[in-house]
Every structure is written in C-alpha cells, then in structure tokens.
Design an enzyme around this catalytic site. Sequence first.
Site, PDB file in Angstrom:
ATOM      1  N   CYS A   2      -4.710  18.843  15.741  1.00 14.20           N
ATOM      2  CA  CYS A   2      -5.659  18.489  14.838  1.00 14.20           C
ATOM      3  C   CYS A   2      -7.019  18.903  15.442  1.00 14.20           C
ATOM      4  O   CYS A   2      -7.094  18.827  16.689  1.00 14.20           O
ATOM      5  CB  CYS A   2      -5.906  17.074  14.506  1.00 14.20           C
ATOM      6  SG  CYS A   2      -4.439  16.347  13.692  1.00 14.20           S
ATOM      7  N   ARG A  28      -7.108  26.358  16.449  1.00 14.01           N
ATOM      8  CA  ARG A  28      -6.114  25.247  16.709  1.00 14.01           C
ATOM      9  C   ARG A  28      -5.086  25.251  15.487  1.00 14.01           C
ATOM     10  O   ARG A  28      -4.100  24.526  15.986  1.00 14.01           O
ATOM     11  CB  ARG A  28      -6.724  23.695  17.021  1.00 14.01           C
ATOM     12  CG  ARG A  28      -7.743  23.947  18.214  1.00 14.01           C
ATOM     13  CD  ARG A  28      -8.620  22.536  18.096  1.00 14.01           C
ATOM     14  NE  ARG A  28      -7.928  21.315  18.357  1.00 14.01           N
ATOM     15  CZ  ARG A  28      -7.834  20.896  19.364  1.00 14.01           C
ATOM     16  NH1 ARG A  28      -8.214  21.609  20.674  1.00 14.01           N
ATOM     17  NH2 ARG A  28      -7.252  19.802  19.757  1.00 14.01           N
ATOM     18  N   TRP A  75      -3.555  19.025  11.181  1.00 12.51           N
ATOM     19  CA  TRP A  75      -1.963  19.646  11.488  1.00 12.51           C
ATOM     20  C   TRP A  75      -1.113  18.767  11.343  1.00 12.51           C
ATOM     21  O   TRP A  75      -0.993  17.755  12.386  1.00 12.51           O
ATOM     22  CB  TRP A  75      -2.203  20.330  12.916  1.00 12.51           C
ATOM     23  CG  TRP A  75      -1.072  21.468  12.973  1.00 12.51           C
ATOM     24  CD1 TRP A  75      -1.346  22.635  12.648  1.00 12.51           C
ATOM     25  CD2 TRP A  75      -0.044  21.301  13.811  1.00 12.51           C
ATOM     26  NE1 TRP A  75      -0.018  23.544  12.934  1.00 12.51           N
ATOM     27  CE2 TRP A  75       0.834  22.675  13.789  1.00 12.51           C
ATOM     28  CE3 TRP A  75       0.779  20.173  14.664  1.00 12.51           C
ATOM     29  CZ2 TRP A  75       1.826  22.726  14.369  1.00 12.51           C
ATOM     30  CZ3 TRP A  75       1.770  20.561  15.232  1.00 12.51           C
ATOM     31  CH2 TRP A  75       2.580  21.945  15.080  1.00 12.51           C
ATOM     32  N   ASN A 101      -6.453  12.721  16.368  1.00  7.95           N
ATOM     33  CA  ASN A 101      -5.813  13.862  16.868  1.00  7.95           C
ATOM     34  C   ASN A 101      -4.733  12.957  17.701  1.00  7.95           C
ATOM     35  O   ASN A 101      -5.204  12.523  18.795  1.00  7.95           O
ATOM     36  CB  ASN A 101      -6.592  14.823  17.585  1.00  7.95           C
ATOM     37  CG  ASN A 101      -5.724  15.815  18.342  1.00  7.95           C
ATOM     38  OD1 ASN A 101      -4.477  16.109  18.029  1.00  7.95           O
ATOM     39  ND2 ASN A 101      -6.343  16.371  19.074  1.00  7.95           N
ATOM     40  N   GLY A 102      -3.618  13.392  17.593  1.00  8.11           N
ATOM     41  CA  GLY A 102      -2.674  12.706  18.361  1.00  8.11           C
ATOM     42  C   GLY A 102      -1.391  11.955  17.683  1.00  8.11           C
ATOM     43  O   GLY A 102      -1.298  12.134  16.442  1.00  8.11           O
ATOM     44  N   GLU A 479      15.923  33.610  28.973  1.00  6.32           N
ATOM     45  CA  GLU A 479      14.633  33.275  28.401  1.00  6.32           C
ATOM     46  C   GLU A 479      13.627  34.315  29.127  1.00  6.32           C
ATOM     47  O   GLU A 479      12.807  34.787  28.636  1.00  6.32           O
ATOM     48  CB  GLU A 479      14.402  31.783  28.104  1.00  6.32           C
ATOM     49  CG  GLU A 479      12.884  31.427  27.972  1.00  6.32           C
ATOM     50  CD  GLU A 479      12.524  31.970  26.549  1.00  6.32           C
ATOM     51  OE1 GLU A 479      13.260  32.600  25.528  1.00  6.32           O
ATOM     52  OE2 GLU A 479      11.268  31.910  26.304  1.00  6.32           O
ATOM     53  N   LYS A 483      11.060  36.828  27.675  1.00  4.03           N
ATOM     54  CA  LYS A 483       9.629  36.890  27.950  1.00  4.03           C
ATOM     55  C   LYS A 483       8.932  38.227  28.457  1.00  4.03           C
ATOM     56  O   LYS A 483       8.088  38.954  28.021  1.00  4.03           O
ATOM     57  CB  LYS A 483       9.114  35.821  28.924  1.00  4.03           C
ATOM     58  CG  LYS A 483       9.314  34.351  28.527  1.00  4.03           C
ATOM     59  CD  LYS A 483       8.243  33.948  27.263  1.00  4.03           C
ATOM     60  CE  LYS A 483       8.674  34.465  26.015  1.00  4.03           C
ATOM     61  NZ  LYS A 483       9.408  33.746  24.958  1.00  4.03           N
ATOM     62  N   GLU A 486       9.410  40.911  25.864  1.00  4.96           N
ATOM     63  CA  GLU A 486       8.527  40.886  24.781  1.00  4.96           C
ATOM     64  C   GLU A 486       7.061  41.548  25.256  1.00  4.96           C
ATOM     65  O   GLU A 486       6.337  42.244  24.460  1.00  4.96           O
ATOM     66  CB  GLU A 486       8.179  39.167  24.282  1.00  4.96           C
ATOM     67  CG  GLU A 486       8.974  38.835  23.435  1.00  4.96           C
ATOM     68  CD  GLU A 486       8.760  37.406  23.046  1.00  4.96           C
ATOM     69  OE1 GLU A 486       8.599  37.248  22.094  1.00  4.96           O
ATOM     70  OE2 GLU A 486       8.985  36.687  24.186  1.00  4.96           O
ATOM     71  N   HIS A 502      31.674  42.616  35.828  1.00  5.97           N
ATOM     72  CA  HIS A 502      32.603  43.184  34.670  1.00  5.97           C
ATOM     73  C   HIS A 502      31.888  44.135  34.129  1.00  5.97           C
ATOM     74  O   HIS A 502      32.304  44.699  32.789  1.00  5.97           O
ATOM     75  CB  HIS A 502      32.887  41.922  33.821  1.00  5.97           C
ATOM     76  CG  HIS A 502      33.729  40.786  34.506  1.00  5.97           C
ATOM     77  ND1 HIS A 502      35.166  41.026  34.674  1.00  5.97           N
ATOM     78  CD2 HIS A 502      33.372  39.503  34.628  1.00  5.97           C
ATOM     79  CE1 HIS A 502      35.476  39.892  35.241  1.00  5.97           C
ATOM     80  NE2 HIS A 502      34.685  39.058  35.134  1.00  5.97           N
ATOM     81  N   LYS A 602       4.592  36.117  15.061  1.00  6.32           N
ATOM     82  CA  LYS A 602       4.930  34.758  15.436  1.00  6.32           C
ATOM     83  C   LYS A 602       6.052  34.197  14.677  1.00  6.32           C
ATOM     84  O   LYS A 602       6.843  33.439  15.102  1.00  6.32           O
ATOM     85  CB  LYS A 602       3.543  33.977  15.245  1.00  6.32           C
ATOM     86  CG  LYS A 602       3.815  32.473  15.716  1.00  6.32           C
ATOM     87  CD  LYS A 602       3.831  32.536  17.377  1.00  6.32           C
ATOM     88  CE  LYS A 602       4.183  31.515  17.907  1.00  6.32           C
ATOM     89  NZ  LYS A 602       4.816  31.411  19.179  1.00  6.32           N
TER      90      LYS A 602
END
Length: 607
Positions: A2, A28, A75, A101-102, A479, A483, A486, A502, A602
């Site tokens: 938010c 945001r 948000w 916000n929170g 992962e 990164k 990408e 192997h 995204k």
Amino acid sequence: MCGIFGCVLKDGKVAPLIHGGLKRLEYRGYDSVGFATIDSGVLHVRKDSGKIDDVVDRLQMTEMPGSIGVGHTRWATHGAPMMVNAHPHTDCEGRVAVVHNGVIENFLELKEELINKGHNFASRTDTEVIAHLIEEEMRGDIELGEAVLKSLRHLEGSYAVAVISPSDPGRVYCARNESPLVVGVSEQGTFCASDVPAMLPYTNRVVYLRNGEFATLGREGFEIKRIQDGSVVEREIKEVTWTLEMAEKQGYSHFMLKEIYEQPMTLRNALRLQRQYLDLLTAFLDRGKELFLIAAGTSHYACVAASYMFSKLARLTTYPVVSSEFVEQYGSSVGIDSVVLSVSQSGETYDTLKAIDHARMRAATVLGVTNTVGSTLTRVSRAYIVQQSGPEIGVAATKTFTAQLMVLSQLALRLARMRGKISQDEVDDLEEKMQMIPDFVDKVLGMHGEGIAKLVQKYSGERLFVYLGRGISAATALEGRLKLLELTYVPSLAYPAGESKHGPISVVEEGVPVVFICPRGETRKDIVGSIMEMKARGARIVSVCEEGDVDIIGLSDDVVEMPAGIPEMLSPIPYIVPLQLFAYHLAVQKGLDPDMPRNLAKSVTVP
Ligand code: AGP
C-alpha cells in the site's frame, strides 16, 4: 504494498496534491484508491477499486474540498480488492478516517472486542479496527491525538498509518511500526508518505520516522513522539538529493536490488501470518495420504526445497511437480486422498491454474500459497495463505521466493509438531532458528552486499556455470542457476551433486566454475566428495559454506562464507541471497537490465 500520502496545506486544495502523490507511489503496486479530506467541519471520503486515474476521474476526487487530507493506494492483504475494502476506513459515525499500510496481527481479537462494545464494521480489512479503536478512545472525552496514540498501543503487527478527523481539523496524525513512513516539510505545508517520491515535487526536506514513532503534522511543521511513552523525539531534517526515479527505487539502481535488500523485512512479514490460516492449512495437509506441490519456475524451486521439509520433518510423502507436467504425470493418480498445495507469487500462472483445475475435478483438496490477494488461485483454493511480500517489480523473483519458503517451512514444522514424527526438541529448535532467519539474511547482506560485486569481476567472462548441492541444497542450486540464466543469459547447469557422475560431469573441463552450496548438516560430508570429483577435472570451485568450515574453504578457489548456526533444513533462505546478488551483479556488468530480462514476463498467463 500500500501507499500512503497525507498533507496539511497552509492554503489551497489538497486533493490534487494527493492525486500526484499517489501517482508517484504507483510503482508499489495497488488495486484500489481513496482520498479523505476535511472542509468546514465535514469529512469527505471517496474511494473505489481500479486504476488511480480512472477512479479519480470517475469520482471527481480532485474536486474534493479542503486543505487537509490523506490518500491511499491499497494492495489487498485482508479482504478482496473492492470498494468497501478500499481505504480510507472510518468509524461508526464517519468522523475518523484512517489509511494504513501493513498487517495488524491481532485484528480479529480487537474486532471482536469492538463488536461487543457495539461497533459496526463495514469492511473485511484489518485496518478498520484502527478507526473504531480511535472512536472508542474518544468516548473517554480525550483529544484526537491522544486517542490515536492510545489506540496504537493496542496494535500488534506492522503499520504505517495516517489519521484525520473534523474534531481536529488542522492536523494529520501518523505513525509507523515496521512499515515505512516519511514526514516532509516545505513552505507550502507538511506531508507524510510511504516513500519519498510521493512528496518530492513539493519538498526534499524529510524525516524518516522510526519504528514505534508517532508524528503530529500541522500547518507550521511537525512533532514526533514515541508511541510507547509519549516522550518527544528530536530528529534532524535531511535534504534528499535523489531524482524522482532514484527515489522510487529508494536509491538502489534497480528494483531487483531493492527487493533483494527488502528480504529481512519480507521474511519478518511472512513470520507474522495469522495463526488460524496456518492451522487450517496444516489440518488439511494432515488429512492427505500424499502431497503434491505444484508450481512453476522459482515457485517450483521453493516447492522442491519444501518437499524435503514435508517428507523429512512431517513424514508426509511429497512430490514437487512442475505445473505444466502435473496433468500428464499425475493426472490419473491424483484423487480424493491427495492434497495439492500450489504455490504462485502472482496466483495467475496459467499452467498452475490448469493443474489445479484438474486436481479439483479429481476431488483432491486444493490449497494455495500466493502473494496476491484476490488472485484466481485464492478463489479456487479450499484454503490459502497470502505471504505478504508486497509487490515484486523485478521480473526475477527474489523476495517472494524466500518468503514462500518461510511460509512453507512454517507449515512443515506445524505439521511435524502435530504428527509427532520427530522429537519436540527438534521442532522447538527449528522454530527458534526460523525466527532468526530474517536476522541471518540481514547479516548475509551486510557481509556480502559489496563483496559479491568484486567476485563477479573475476568470473565475468565465463561461458558456462555449474551449480551443485545435495539434499535440500539441490533446490538452492537450481534457483541460483535460474537467476543466472534469466538475468545474464549465460548457459548454466544445476542438479543434485550426486548426479554429476551420471553424465553432466562431461561438460566440466579446466577452469569451468562450479558453484557448490554446502551448509553444515547431514549432506556436508558427501559434498566434499563431489567437490573433489570436480577439482580432479580442473573445475574452479566457488563454495557457499559456513564461516570457518576449513575443509570446504581449503578445497575452494573462492568462498562465500555464511553465518554459523543456520540449520540445513532452513538454509535455502539465506543461502540463495549471495546467488541472487551474483546473478544481479553479473547482469549489470554485462550491461543488461536485471529488472526486465529478455523474453520474460512477470506473470505467465498463457499456455
Ligand atoms: C522467476 O524469477 C520467474 N519470473 C518465473 O520463473 C516465475 O517464478 C514463474 O513464472 C512462476 O510465477 P508465479 O510464482 O507467479 O506462479
């Protein structure tokens, strides 16, 4: 996440400034927008879900009268993105307007108490309790500022809030605890906002509120107090020299870097989930004979790591499955005894939703973990958890990956405790260490923020990287590799270290960098053998290992040392951080834009 903007002007209409301020917080992410202003003793509130310009035009919000007001972009965290849940929220009488916000952790308890005292709630948000708490305090015949301060003392969780009321028509009261809030001053008036860009066209003279602080904004300036005891705080005003674009990224050169550095905060948010949601999901998980973890990309690697947790800690047979393969691979065997937990940052990934559809048709119990309230995933899941990471702008997932893992770890540990398959001591110890993970990540960022950029210089010309790990660290390796792929487009391999002999080892020749993820734990001794295997072929060994691990350090060409005391089971969260930084800095060094890698979106909402 938010956005808040509040303003007390000496003269003129505040609404156009609120509009401009919120527009500059648009980055945001948000789903709804709202303003409250005060004029001639009357509180005006207009709000709705939708894009800022559309809502502002439709409701003629820039025409709202008054020189004092607050605005908000929401948000969603509690309650769907719709008008009634948009901020500002008001009390029963419509005399107090609050933007927030929170996440208020104890809002259900507070709401129940307030309902018992006769308050009527209009929304499903946690925020609305603040307006009613203030109203309740004001029944004690105290002034607004005092009532806000007293109300804040009831709140547990994170907040940045701004409050106005016609009962004190010349002031905005605001406060913060773990959600950002900045106060600004100019000749024109006094401001508060979630972030500097919102107020940058009006002033560059700002004060950052700290946790547990409360500020009173008036036409001539502001005063800061501590929430706990009401004592006055003196704070120097700072002059910000950032451009608007720099300010949106809070001084970081890219959103991705900002998001990497936000991880201690987003992990703390993920540790503050409502207990009842965790309990509900755990109860469903316990009923399953088998668990399918369905996800794509980074979310899939979070699931790969989590599969070790569910299997080893809770002894629940768990299959991490790439969404696009689920129907083909398990479509005929999934059924009424299966639990399907799907993990998706956006909650809109086509492949994941398709897999869930199939699982629902086969009567499986479908659960969700997502970062997006109101997403399709939340609508089709029997029960879900929102990880509370705030919007992620960088296309490459960073903070949402670690927060997904934090949520999944909590579920696995709860299930382990419920099932009693491992000792209570072990569960207690892991839970204690889990609470320390945000601090470990903070430490890692402090230790390696700069160092990784230097390491990258050494490896910037490489044409192939290999990432290896054993056990749960295989997920970290996967992962870390994703990164790098990408962001830098450098071909790279990742697999469980035991697999190398192997086949994949054939690509390793003199000088090829092999990145080993080696936390201390059960897999530590086997990884030494894997390192030797690679060294024998001339590989350059880069190890991410515990500080003081002399055996690994002695075998490595370069080392990223991690703080001691991180349990292997939780290690993917802090151990991925240097790999995120490595990929980020390599991309920057190559002149690539880490926020927008080529060919990627995204959210992948197509087959
Ligand atoms: C991660 O860096 C990528 N952007 C991508 O792999 C992503 O994780 C994947 O598309 C899944 O998205 P979701 O979590 O929104 O479902």
